[in-house]
Design an enzyme around this catalytic site. Structure first.
Site: not given
Ligand code: ARG
Length: 464
Positions: A109, A155, A276, A284, A289, A316, A321, A324
């Site tokens: 954590n 405008h 195209s 294009n 875009e 936590y 998770q 990410k």
């Molecule tokens: N892969 C987990 C995350 O990205 C890591 C931490 C996991 N911790 C746990 N107590 N299961 O958050």
């Protein structure tokens, strides 16, 4: 390898493993995880929990693993759940029993929170550098544009002529705010969570201040519960990237418009345009875009993380998770867009005749005529009505405005000079305005601002 074989004896169900693993994306954290582990090992040495020999062995083994990642030979095992598990497993394979001491006083954590802050720091600094490269392209094109002018719009209706340099620098200043936001976000996130453990700290004599300094953090967490559950920095980073993405989207939209036959203000270089599959004549603006389109995804990533965070109890929770993938994705997408748009700006051809003839419409200097009357003492509202009336008369009677101006007792020849092509833009004299004087000054201020930002960026050292 799972890390909890004492309490939970059975291996994980395959479908559960597929659902819970984070390795497919968190392998990007490997350099940060290794850096965090190095600092942690040194901290354990300082605390007397590891002997000097153990510290040396662990640090050397972490270096070997770093090399494996660098040369692409690191082999993940099928049951590596995440990058933290994979590295600890490999460390134990290589170093033997001492490897089992690595995780002393640490939890995934505080480890993952540390890793992600390190990743964010180096990635946001890299994005700031890429923004500054795009600003450089804008500044260069602004310089080269010299006295070229085009209609400025409100405008999306032609309003007043502005120098092309002024228009390009407008985007440059928005990007300067993006750089500033990223740098201040990095400044705020630069706090170490390492030493918070699972949630409450440790009975062992750890040195969170020492490991914080080792990792280049400004300092350590104040509260262990907050340290492991705080993802403000992820949300902030995603906001910064989303707003940057909105700026890039507006740039993209503008380039799409400008490259139409209807506007005809610019032509993309072939390497930055697409054809195209069916229509042989098409060229294009796909790059522009996509720069526009990516903003939706960036805003979505911010929203996803905010919604994930909103109901989480301390401290936590595995929901975290989910921080990410949105973060990694936003950084990647924004980086690519910045590089692509820089290429577009470096190579796009301006169609100056089209820009200038669009800006030289008969009424482009209407405000200048009104302001001339103001300088002669006429109240502005009266001058506005008088010139507006002449414009209307010109349109209704199909008489060129210049003839009506020449014939008007309050206006005359001096006023008709204001209607000559290219004159109106030269009359924007006020600071920050769109004419040659203020734009030259603005361009200098822009260069200075970039120098200051480059120094701020360099103060963080080489990103990762
Ligand atoms: N892969 C987990 C995350 O990205 C890591 C931490 C996991 N911790 C746990 N107590 N299961 O958050």
């Amino acid at each position: 390898m799972t890390l909890w074989k004492g309490r939970i004896s059975a291996g994980m169900d395959a479908a559960v493993a597929a659902f819970t693993v984070s390795l497919p994306f968190d392998h990007l954290l490997a350099p940060d995880d290794l850096a965090g582990s190095r600092a942690h090992v040194k901290g354990l040495g300082k605390a007397g929990i590891l002997t000097d020999a153990e510290v040396t062995t662990l640090l050397e083994t972490l270096d070997v693993i770093a090399e494996e990642f660098e040369d692409g030979t690191f082999a993940f095992a099928p049951d590596d759940e995440d990058v933290h598990t994979a590295i600890e497993r490999r460390l134990t394979e290589l170093a033997g029993d001492v490897g089992a001491k690595l995780h002393t006083g640490r939890s995934r954590n505080d480890q993952v929170a540390t890793d992600l802050r390190l990743w964010c720091r180096r990635s946001l600094l890299a994005v700031a550098g890429e923004i500054m490269a795009l600003q450089d392209a804008l500044a260069q094109r602004a310089h080269d544009a010299a006295d070229t002018y085009l209609p400025g719009y409100t405008h999306l209706q032609r309003a007043q002529p502005v120098l092309l340099a002024h228009h390009l620098l407008a985007h440059g200043w928005a990007l300067a705010r993006d750089v500033d936001r990223l740098l201040t976000t990095v400044d705020r996130l630069n706090v170490s969570p390492l030493g918070a453990g699972a949630l409450a700290g440790s009975s062992l004599p750890l040195h969170p201040d020492y490991v914080a300094a080792e990792l280049g953090f400004h300092g350590r967490f104040e509260n262990s519960l907050d340290a492991v559950s705080d993802r403000d920095f992820v949300a902030e980073a995603l906001f910064d990237l989303a707003l940057l993405g909105v700026h890039l989207s507006r740039i993209g939209e503008e380039l799409v418009l400008w490259s139409t036959e209807e506007f005809g203000f610019c032509t993309f270089a072939d390497a930055f345009a697409t054809g195209s599959s069916m229509l042989p004549q098409k060229k294009n603006p796909d790059v522009a875009e996509l720069a526009r389109g990516k903003a939706g995804r960036l805003i979505g990533n911010l929203t996803a993380v905010l919604v994930t965070l909103k109901g989480l109890p301390l401290a936590y929770n595995r929901d975290l998770q989910e921080d990410k993938e949105p973060l990694f994705d936003s950084v990647l997408q924004v980086s690519r867009a910045l590089v692509a748009l820089r290429g577009v700006y470096e190579t796009v051809a301006w169609n100056e005749d089209r820009m200038q003839s669009a800006a030289d419409g008969p009424a482009a200097a209407a405000i200048d005529l009104a302001e001339m009357l103001v300088e002669q003492g006429m109240p502005f509202r009266q001058a506005h009505a008088l010139i507006g009336g002449l414009v209307r008369e010109s349109l209704e009677r199909h008489v060129p405005l210049v003839e009506l101006v020449a014939a008007h007792p309050d206006l005359g020849d001096a006023a008709t000079e204001l209607l000559e092509p290219g004159v109106a833009v030269t009359r924007r004299r006020t600071p920050g305005g769109a004419g040659p004087g203020p734009v030259a000054e603005q361009a200098e201020r822009f260069v200075r601002r970039r120098e200051v930002d480059l120094t701020r960026l360099a103060g963080w050292g080489e990103p990762g």
